[in-house]
Scaffold this active site. Structure first.
Site, short mmCIF file in Angstrom:
data_model
loop_
_atom_site.label_atom_id
_atom_site.label_comp_id
_atom_site.label_asym_id
_atom_site.label_seq_id
_atom_site.Cartn_x
_atom_site.Cartn_y
_atom_site.Cartn_z
N TYR A 157 -3.07 7.02 -9.62
CA TYR A 157 -4.31 6.34 -10.01
C TYR A 157 -5.11 7.21 -10.98
CZ TYR A 157 -3.42 3.40 -5.86
OH TYR A 157 -2.87 2.55 -4.92
N TRP A 174 4.68 -8.85 -4.20
CA TRP A 174 4.50 -9.59 -2.95
C TRP A 174 4.40 -11.09 -3.18
CZ3 TRP A 174 6.78 -6.53 -0.34
CH2 TRP A 174 6.46 -5.20 -0.17
N ASP A 220 -7.64 1.19 2.64
CA ASP A 220 -7.19 1.89 1.44
C ASP A 220 -8.29 2.81 0.93
OD1 ASP A 220 -5.49 2.57 -0.77
OD2 ASP A 220 -4.64 0.56 -0.68
N GLY A 245 -10.91 4.49 3.32
CA GLY A 245 -10.52 5.78 3.90
C GLY A 245 -9.19 6.26 3.38
N ASP A 246 -8.85 7.47 3.81
CA ASP A 246 -7.56 8.11 3.52
C ASP A 246 -6.79 8.13 4.83
OD1 ASP A 246 -5.48 10.02 3.32
OD2 ASP A 246 -6.55 11.14 1.79
N PHE A 247 -5.66 7.44 4.89
CA PHE A 247 -4.99 7.29 6.20
C PHE A 247 -4.39 8.59 6.73
CE2 PHE A 247 -1.81 4.86 3.38
CZ PHE A 247 -1.06 5.97 3.06
N HIS A 265 8.11 5.28 1.94
CA HIS A 265 9.07 5.77 0.92
C HIS A 265 8.42 6.72 -0.09
CE1 HIS A 265 8.56 2.46 -2.42
NE2 HIS A 265 7.41 2.97 -2.06
N ASN A 312 13.94 6.51 -8.32
CA ASN A 312 12.57 6.35 -8.82
C ASN A 312 11.56 7.07 -7.94
OD1 ASN A 312 10.71 5.10 -10.76
ND2 ASN A 312 9.95 4.01 -8.98
N GLN A 316 8.83 9.66 -9.27
CA GLN A 316 7.42 9.28 -9.19
C GLN A 316 6.66 9.78 -7.96
OE1 GLN A 316 7.20 4.83 -10.15
NE2 GLN A 316 5.54 5.78 -11.30
#
Length: 356
Positions: A157, A174, A220, A245-247, A265, A312, A316
């Site tokens: 981000y 989705w 998120d 929040g940050d999980f 993943h 990938n 990434q």
């Protein structure tokens, strides 16, 4: 010197073999970039907006491109069966093939345009450094974009524009696969659902559509929640709420079911277990966690898409694609039991584990 009969036979056999697959693989990126460029220029959108097939000249003017370049691009798209070529009295014109109309136009509910855009402008650039990723064993954001990957999602981000592009990617994925993964198991017993890393809210919408009695909390990062509210989730949807929040750091909302879609993943086994332990602690008794991932075959033989996705993840992220057995081991390490998996027949599959 006499020629070896064995050597002669081997050369002859090789000469009779045409390396069709190898040549297709060598040129695979040409196909991808033809598709990417056609979408970026808006070729399929121009044709969708017309009541009749259009000539190359009309299309070139509409997309602001040279006539020669447009003619070559249209010919390649016709060869890829993305466009239909019409000929009437010596005049050549083009229209969208059905798949292009459904998946490559921006206005289609099933549009993959944003996914294509992200692949073209982000993933494609990262893959330029695949050799370095394989050698180094780590992602390539620093070389590709000049940003540190010390904080993975600060790199992903790295700007508001890039964040929206990533969220649009998730939204389009989705739109295609979401219904299948949330209905792979009967989730109707779970009334309070928490979608961790729920991003654009697309999967949350599939949940509320498939299970009318459930509510979904999207958990998120604050800036992702802000973007989701602004661009993706309507405020009048009373069954979807947000939690910032940050999980890995902040308290998780209590829920009956936690969804981790394309989350594990991204991370190493150690980080996955750390997160799953936090979920197990927050989960209500009798609750569960649903993992949505592209599952590898246990013997490593495929599917090819999942194998490529695992590469990938190397380029990434910090993670990898895994088998259902490997995900079950992570869930078991965190205390979850009665673990089952379901193959959907599409890109993403589902793994469900219960809190005893």
């Amino acid at each position: 010197m006499a020629e070896s009969k064995t050597g002669s036979t081997e050369v002859s056999a090789a000469a009779d073999t045409y390396p069709k697959k190898i040549l297709e693989y060598i040129e695979g990126f040409l196909i991808s970039k033809t598709l990417f460029t056609s979408c970026e220029l808006g070729v399929f959108d121009v044709l969708l907006g017309s009541e009749r097939p259009l000539s190359a000249e009309e299309i070139s003017k509409a997309v602001g491109a040279s006539l020669d370049g447009t003619e070559r691009l249209l010919a390649a798209c016709t060869g890829l069966q993305l466009l239909i070529r019409h000929q009437d009295n010596g005049q050549v014109s083009y229209s969208n093939a059905e798949q292009a109309k459904l998946y490559l136009t921006r206005s289609s509910p099933l549009s993959l345009y944003q996914s294509i855009n992200y692949h073209s402008r982000t993933i494609y650039l990262c893959w330029h450094y695949l050799t370095d990723a394989v050698r180094d064993g780590r992602n390539q954001y620093e070389k590709a974009f000049g940003v540190s990957s010390g904080d993975l999602f600060e790199a992903i981000y790295r700007s508001d524009e890039e964040m929206v592009k990533f969220m649009q990617l998730m939204n389009s994925i989705w739109n295609i696969c979401g219904k299948d993964v949330v209905t792979a198991f009967d989730l109707s017993p779970f009334k309070a659902i928490c979608d961790l890393g729920g991003c654009s809210g697309a999967l949350a919408k599939h949940c509320t559509s498939a299970y009318p009695e459930c509510t979904v909390t999207i958990f998120d990062l604050p800036k992702v929640v802000h973007m989701s509210r602004e661009h993706f989730v309507k405020e009048d949807d009373q069954r979807i709420s947000f939690h910032e929040g940050d999980f890995f750091k902040d308290s998780l909302p209590e829920a009956d079911l936690y969804i981790l879609a394309r989350i594990l993943h991204d991370w190493t086994d150690e980080r996955c277990i750390e997160l799953l332990l936090r979920i197990y602690k927050a989960c209500k008794p009798g609750g569960a966690v649903l993992l949505v991932e592209a599952l590898l075959n246990e013997d490593g033989s495929g599917p090819l898409t999942a194998q490529l996705y695992s590469l990938n993840m190397l380029v990434q992220t910090e993670g990898r694609e895994r088998t259902d057995v490997q995900y079950a081991a992570l869930l078991t390490a965190a205390g979850f039991t009665n673990i089952r998996h379901c193959l959907t027949g599409k890109i993403y599959d589902a793994v469900l584990g219960h809190k005893g």
